[in-house]
Motif scaffolding. Structure first.
Motif, mmCIF file in Angstrom:
data_model
loop_
_atom_site.group_PDB
_atom_site.id
_atom_site.type_symbol
_atom_site.label_atom_id
_atom_site.label_comp_id
_atom_site.label_asym_id
_atom_site.label_seq_id
_atom_site.Cartn_x
_atom_site.Cartn_y
_atom_site.Cartn_z
ATOM 1 N N ASP A 135 -26.903 -37.573 -61.919
ATOM 2 C CA ASP A 135 -27.209 -37.692 -63.091
ATOM 3 C C ASP A 135 -26.790 -37.449 -64.815
ATOM 4 O O ASP A 135 -25.994 -36.653 -64.756
ATOM 5 N N ASP A 136 -27.230 -37.631 -65.604
ATOM 6 C CA ASP A 136 -27.143 -37.319 -66.775
ATOM 7 C C ASP A 136 -27.126 -35.630 -67.695
ATOM 8 O O ASP A 136 -27.299 -35.806 -68.807
ATOM 9 N N THR A 137 -28.082 -35.512 -66.612
ATOM 10 C CA THR A 137 -28.021 -33.731 -66.970
ATOM 11 C C THR A 137 -26.418 -32.948 -66.068
ATOM 12 O O THR A 137 -26.596 -31.306 -66.725
ATOM 13 N N GLY A 138 -25.589 -33.079 -66.060
ATOM 14 C CA GLY A 138 -24.180 -31.984 -65.549
ATOM 15 C C GLY A 138 -24.223 -32.308 -63.993
ATOM 16 O O GLY A 138 -23.577 -31.245 -63.646
ATOM 17 N N GLY A 139 -25.897 -32.897 -62.913
ATOM 18 C CA GLY A 139 -24.798 -32.999 -61.970
ATOM 19 C C GLY A 139 -23.848 -33.522 -61.158
ATOM 20 O O GLY A 139 -23.236 -34.678 -62.440
ATOM 21 N N ARG A 140 -23.528 -32.439 -60.469
ATOM 22 C CA ARG A 140 -22.167 -33.320 -59.913
ATOM 23 C C ARG A 140 -22.221 -33.825 -58.806
ATOM 24 O O ARG A 140 -22.703 -32.145 -57.731
ATOM 25 N N LEU A 141 -21.835 -33.654 -57.989
ATOM 26 C CA LEU A 141 -21.387 -33.352 -56.524
ATOM 27 C C LEU A 141 -19.674 -34.049 -55.685
ATOM 28 O O LEU A 141 -19.478 -35.317 -56.610
ATOM 29 N N TYR A 142 -19.376 -32.554 -55.148
ATOM 30 C CA TYR A 142 -17.972 -33.127 -54.520
ATOM 31 C C TYR A 142 -17.936 -33.929 -53.729
ATOM 32 O O TYR A 142 -18.415 -33.252 -52.366
ATOM 33 N N VAL A 143 -16.313 -34.911 -53.434
ATOM 34 C CA VAL A 143 -16.706 -35.414 -51.620
ATOM 35 C C VAL A 143 -15.252 -35.178 -51.167
ATOM 36 O O VAL A 143 -14.271 -35.846 -52.547
ATOM 37 N N CYS A 144 -15.347 -35.262 -50.151
ATOM 38 C CA CYS A 144 -13.732 -36.199 -49.555
ATOM 39 C C CYS A 144 -13.159 -37.522 -50.367
ATOM 40 O O CYS A 144 -14.252 -38.541 -50.191
ATOM 41 N N SER A 145 -11.940 -37.467 -51.107
ATOM 42 C CA SER A 145 -11.710 -38.928 -51.615
ATOM 43 C C SER A 145 -10.990 -39.654 -49.964
ATOM 44 O O SER A 145 -11.465 -41.117 -50.155
ATOM 45 N N ASP A 146 -10.925 -38.936 -48.917
ATOM 46 C CA ASP A 146 -10.325 -39.062 -47.661
ATOM 47 C C ASP A 146 -11.687 -39.778 -47.076
ATOM 48 O O ASP A 146 -11.806 -38.892 -46.463
ATOM 49 N N THR A 147 -12.283 -41.316 -47.234
ATOM 50 C CA THR A 147 -13.602 -41.359 -46.207
ATOM 51 C C THR A 147 -13.502 -41.381 -44.870
ATOM 52 O O THR A 147 -14.203 -40.925 -44.076
ATOM 53 N N ALA B 166 -9.935 -44.166 -50.235
ATOM 54 C CA ALA B 166 -11.649 -44.827 -49.696
ATOM 55 C C ALA B 166 -10.635 -45.974 -49.118
ATOM 56 O O ALA B 166 -10.123 -46.797 -49.212
ATOM 57 N N ASP B 167 -11.521 -46.334 -48.065
ATOM 58 C CA ASP B 167 -11.149 -48.047 -46.975
ATOM 59 C C ASP B 167 -12.225 -48.702 -47.593
ATOM 60 O O ASP B 167 -11.631 -50.388 -47.614
ATOM 61 N N ASP B 168 -12.945 -48.669 -48.700
ATOM 62 C CA ASP B 168 -14.039 -49.718 -48.565
ATOM 63 C C ASP B 168 -14.011 -50.116 -50.458
ATOM 64 O O ASP B 168 -14.984 -50.229 -50.760
ATOM 65 N N THR B 169 -13.528 -49.210 -51.347
ATOM 66 C CA THR B 169 -12.637 -49.488 -52.498
ATOM 67 C C THR B 169 -12.043 -51.204 -53.047
ATOM 68 O O THR B 169 -12.344 -51.602 -51.600
ATOM 69 N N THR B 170 -13.103 -51.777 -53.380
ATOM 70 C CA THR B 170 -12.510 -52.808 -53.771
ATOM 71 C C THR B 170 -11.191 -54.074 -53.182
ATOM 72 O O THR B 170 -11.208 -55.057 -53.375
ATOM 73 N N ASN B 171 -10.294 -52.952 -54.220
ATOM 74 C CA ASN B 171 -9.466 -53.002 -54.348
ATOM 75 C C ASN B 171 -8.284 -52.969 -52.372
ATOM 76 O O ASN B 171 -8.107 -54.015 -52.130
ATOM 77 N N THR C 89 -13.346 -27.737 -46.992
ATOM 78 C CA THR C 89 -12.541 -26.901 -47.606
ATOM 79 C C THR C 89 -11.481 -27.344 -47.774
ATOM 80 O O THR C 89 -10.650 -26.767 -48.636
ATOM 81 N N ASP C 90 -10.926 -28.246 -47.113
ATOM 82 C CA ASP C 90 -9.501 -28.413 -47.839
ATOM 83 C C ASP C 90 -8.824 -29.911 -47.434
ATOM 84 O O ASP C 90 -7.169 -30.307 -47.419
ATOM 85 N N SER C 91 -9.358 -30.654 -48.029
ATOM 86 C CA SER C 91 -9.869 -32.242 -48.273
ATOM 87 C C SER C 91 -9.872 -32.250 -49.789
ATOM 88 O O SER C 91 -10.504 -31.183 -50.705
ATOM 89 N N TYR C 92 -8.773 -33.193 -50.521
ATOM 90 C CA TYR C 92 -8.647 -33.732 -52.068
ATOM 91 C C TYR C 92 -10.245 -34.138 -52.228
ATOM 92 O O TYR C 92 -10.973 -35.153 -51.522
ATOM 93 N N LEU C 93 -11.258 -33.636 -53.300
ATOM 94 C CA LEU C 93 -12.877 -33.785 -53.530
ATOM 95 C C LEU C 93 -12.318 -34.837 -54.898
ATOM 96 O O LEU C 93 -11.601 -35.145 -56.031
#
Lengths: 356, 182, 277
Positions: free
Chosen positions: C254-266, C70-75, C244-248
């Motif tokens: 949420d705290d009940t097991g909810g997950r979202l998978y998104v591209c790590s390459d922003t 990602a380009d927008d992570t603080t470091n 379907t071809d990018s690293y997620l």
């Protein structure tokens, strides 16, 4: 949607820095701390930052301490990052600690000796009772003025040297190495080892030195001499052909005298451990001298079994700027690596039929 | 004495990227600008020296190039030695340090001035940096250069790296590349 | 920036690093020791990558900096600002527009080209460090290409877990000679290193090592014939762009097991979403 992309990192960083500045200043009703006050009144902190920052400049060290809110490793880091940008005009000649203008000099091995014992400004015999009068900024009583140190103060190991009972300290003709220009490589010579220790973290050296006293690579040390005071720094410009004095630095030097059994070729005699640090840094100079001696185990034909005898281990882990960076980098995002571990563990559990 | 780079920071950066590019893509020919070389050096060789040398890099200078010594000394301060060499014709590679198995990076880099990097004998290059074997033409290397080079290449990871210069053009042959007659 | 040289480092330091880079390129995968300097950022936060980038960067370059893809992570923001401030160069978040890409832990999804250079930040350049802590010893092992202990470790993994348990910083062989740490990228990215058209440079500031992979160089992930190298990724499409071809990355919603998978390459993800609109 609950997920919000982490945008605005730039604004967050600016805001964090503003908050930090505000916190550094503290309550505006309290007068701000002057750099001169730090330099004058927090001298031991200034000395430590100069030593670990490898830059002798009390004013800049005081500034760094102010900027770092008294976090001494952070302050040493500020000095190092500044130091690395400075051009090099000259290399000094070796300083002569034998000609030191002594403020403190003690030997634990001779009751009296030429020049005598000189206690100097030490905490050694203070009773560690909080001094509540300091709460009220009371005036400090003037210390007595000593008569001028009457005689030369030869270094104690040199006195032993006349008898040949301590190993000779032969000056090297070689240019000393410089870790700030060339990376560490092995075998590391004593010049490079001493440089690493002089820049090293006081706490690390203290722990390592202490471990040698508890049996992890012991070397039967005696504090031959500890001296503190000013020495002149000289350079010899090529166009002049003679040395000129460019200023003074305060140093603490510790020479440990260690027992040595001798070998088939060498008669029994004492060996040396050496510590030298900027400013008044007695604890570190002593710890450094202990560690210097144990790091010589291999060259003196002793078994290398303890951590403090392992040159690679000690030199690679003594620098607190390197250590703090790498330990603290664990707070940087590792989402990607953790995700790969997570998928891996989930997959292995699924393949093994572990119930969810 | 002719001056060095007009803009030392920008020009040496540009020249370095050119050298990096040809070291990473052996045999590719690139050009440099912004310098007037002292005789008998060509512009590309002079630019490489200014870009890579300073008082920390011992240099062996071809006796035939002695006239350029004051210029090199003034602009780089390089002492005498052999971590770099500047030659007007291919010297005996075995005279220079090839590094050790543990420290192959301590080998020499030799800058050789040749007649042309576009005409002359054809060589086939193969190795890292090349998607497929490439044919280059170089004039001014010894007749048996391919076999000289293969002896150097066989030392890998030890070995000498060459930077070849002609006029304002240059290319490189890192030790990793294999060279045969094409 | 006033009082500092272009791209912070002084010219002599740049020359020293440049010489090391050329040796690194000439010996693909070999760790070249260099006189790493203190940088105004902490060791472990990209000081090696920064020194490499500072030594290659010119006024005409366009720099992209990513952390975790990602380009927008603080470091990443902090390092990009460092160069914008000390070198005044153009920066971008678009992979295709960059001439130099400094990265921590990922290789962009958009394939890199011959006219690009990727600079990896490396925390631990020694691929053998978990097996042998002494650098004197590992240096000897590299000199002899003595990598048997790494194969034994992988084999033990298979015996114990039924597969190789390394999921990131998965060791590679470069040009069939040097065992190399690819830096802590997910194993998913390893195949991108093989025959990559772009030059790959690696900087480890604290450990004072530089290494490189020239373009079009063979890079193979260690494996066994009966246990070939496999990559792992979450078995879902990206929740934002559908890729379907990018690293997620996995985001806890949420705290009940909810997950979202998104591209790590922003950059990749936002470009795909832009194209879909």
């Amino acid at each position: 949607m609950a997920y919000v992309a982490v945008k605005g990192g730039e604004r967050a960083i600016d805001a964090a820095h503003d908050w930090l500045a505000e916190e550094r200043r503290g309550d505006p009703a309290v007068p701000p701390l002057g750099v001169a006050q730090i330099q004058q009144q927090l001298g031991r902190a200034v000395n430590r930052v100069m030593a670990e920052g490898s830059l002798y400049d009390p004013q800049l060290a005081a500034l760094a301490i102010k900027q770092a809110q008294g976090d001494l490793i952070e302050a040493a880091f500020l000095l190092r990052a500044y130091r690395t940008t400075l051009p090099r005009f000259a290399h000094s000649k070796p300083v002569d600690t034998g000609a030191m203008r002594i403020e403190r000099r003690i030997s634990a091995i001779f009751k009296d000796l030429p020049g005598g014992q000189m206690l100097g400004p030490t905490y050694d015999y203070t009773h560690r009772l909080l001094d509540f009068s300091l709460l009220d900024d009371e005036a400090v009583a003037q210390g007595p003025v000593a008569e001028a140190v009457p005689e030369a103060m030869p270094r104690v190991p040199d006195i032993l040297g006349h008898e040949g009972i301590i190993e000779p300290d032969v000056p090297s003709e070689q240019e000393p190495g410089d870790l700030t220009r060339e990376p560490l490589s092995f075998p590391a010579g004593r010049d490079v080892r001493l440089q690493a220790l002089a820049r090293g973290d006081e706490g690390f050296l203290l722990g390592m030195g202490y471990s040698t006293q508890r049996g992890y690579g012991g070397s039967h040390p005696f504090a031959g001499e500890i001296r503190m005071g000013e020495v002149s720094v000289e350079i010899e410009p090529a166009e002049l052909g003679f040395a000129i004095d460019i200023g003074d630095v305060v140093l603490t030097e510790c020479q440990m005298v260690n027992q040595f059994q001798g070998s088939k070729t060498v008669p029994p005699r004492f060996t040396r451990g050496y510590g030298l640090v900027f400013g008044f840094g007695e604890r570190k100079a002593m710890a450094m001298a202990l560690v210097d001696r144990t790091l010589r185990a291999e060259e003196l034909g002793e078994d290398v079994t303890a951590p403090a005898q392992n040159v690679e281990f000690v030199l690679y882990h003594s620098d607190n700027i390197e250590a703090t960076g790498f330990v603290e980098h664990l707070k940087l995002p590792h989402y990607v690596d953790f995700q790969s571990e997570l998928q891996n563990v989930r997959k292995m559990r699924a393949e093994r039929g572990t119930p969810e | 004495m002719t001056p060095g780079f007009a803009d030392p920071v920008a020009d040496s950066q540009a020249c370095f990227r050119t050298i990096l590019d040809v070291m990473a893509r052996p045999g590719h020919v690139r050009s440099v600008s912004g310098i007037t070389a002292p005789a008998p050096l060509c512009d590309a060789a002079a630019a490489v020296l200014l870009t890579l040398l300073d008082h920390e890099t011992p240099l062996w200078l071809d006796p035939e190039a002695e006239a350029a010594r004051p210029w090199i000394a003034f602009h780089t301060g390089a002492p005498h030695g052999a971590s770099f060499a500047m030659a007007l014709s291919l010297p005996d590679l075995t005279r220079f340090p090839a590094g050790t198995d543990e420290m192959p990076e301590t080998s020499a880099t030799i800058i050789v001035q040749v007649a042309s990097l576009t005409a002359g004998r054809a060589y086939r290059l193969e190795g890292p940096g090349l998607r497929q074997p490439a044919v280059v033409r170089i004039a001014g290397l010894p007749d048996d250069f391919a076999s000289i080079w293969q002896r150097n290449h066989a030392l890998f990871p030890r070995g000498i790296d060459l930077i070849l210069c002609a006029g304002n053009t240059l290319t490189a042959l890192p030790r990793s590349v294999s060279v045969t007659k094409a | 920036m006033k009082g500092y040289n272009f791209a912070y480092l002084d010219e002599q330091t740049k020359r020293m690093i440049r010489r090391s880079l050329l040796k690194a390129v000439a010996i693909p995968g070999h760790q070249v020791p260099f006189g790493s300097r203190e940088i105004p950022l902490p060791y472990g936060w990209g000081t090696g990558g920064i020194q490499v980038t500072a030594s290659i960067l010119g006024a005409g370059d366009v720099l992209k900096v990513i952390d975790q893809g990602a380009d927008d992570t603080t470091n990443a923001v902090s390092i990009r600002r460092f160069f914008a401030r000390t070198a005044g160069i153009a920066t971008t978040t678009a992979t295709a527009d960059a001439t130099v890409i400094q990265t921590r832990h990922r290789i962009p999804e958009t394939p890199l080209r011959e006219d690009q250079i990727i600079v990896y930040q490396v925390p631990q350049p020694e691929p053998l460090f978990r097996l042998e802590s002494s650098r004197v010893e590992t240096k000897r092992m590299h000199g002899l290409a003595d990598y048997g202990s790494m194969h034994v470790k992988l084999y033990e993994d298979i015996a114990r877990f039924g597969q190789i348990s390394i999921s990131y910083d998965y060791p590679v062989m470069v040009n069939d000679r040097y065992l190399m740490s690819p830096s802590p990228i997910p194993a998913f990215d390893n195949p991108k290193m093989d025959m990559m058209p772009a030059l790959q440079l690696f900087g480890a500031g604290r450990e004072k090592r530089i290494y490189a992979i020239p373009p079009w160089t063979r890079v193979t992930s260690l494996d066994f014939q009966d246990h070939p190298f496999r990559t792992i990724n979450a078995p879902y499409p990206c929740g934002l762009c559908g890729a379907t071809d990018s690293y997620l990355d996995e985001v806890v919603t949420d705290d009940t097991g909810g997950r979202l998978y998104v591209c790590s390459d922003t950059d990749y993800c936002s470009r795909r979403r832009g194209a879909a609109e």
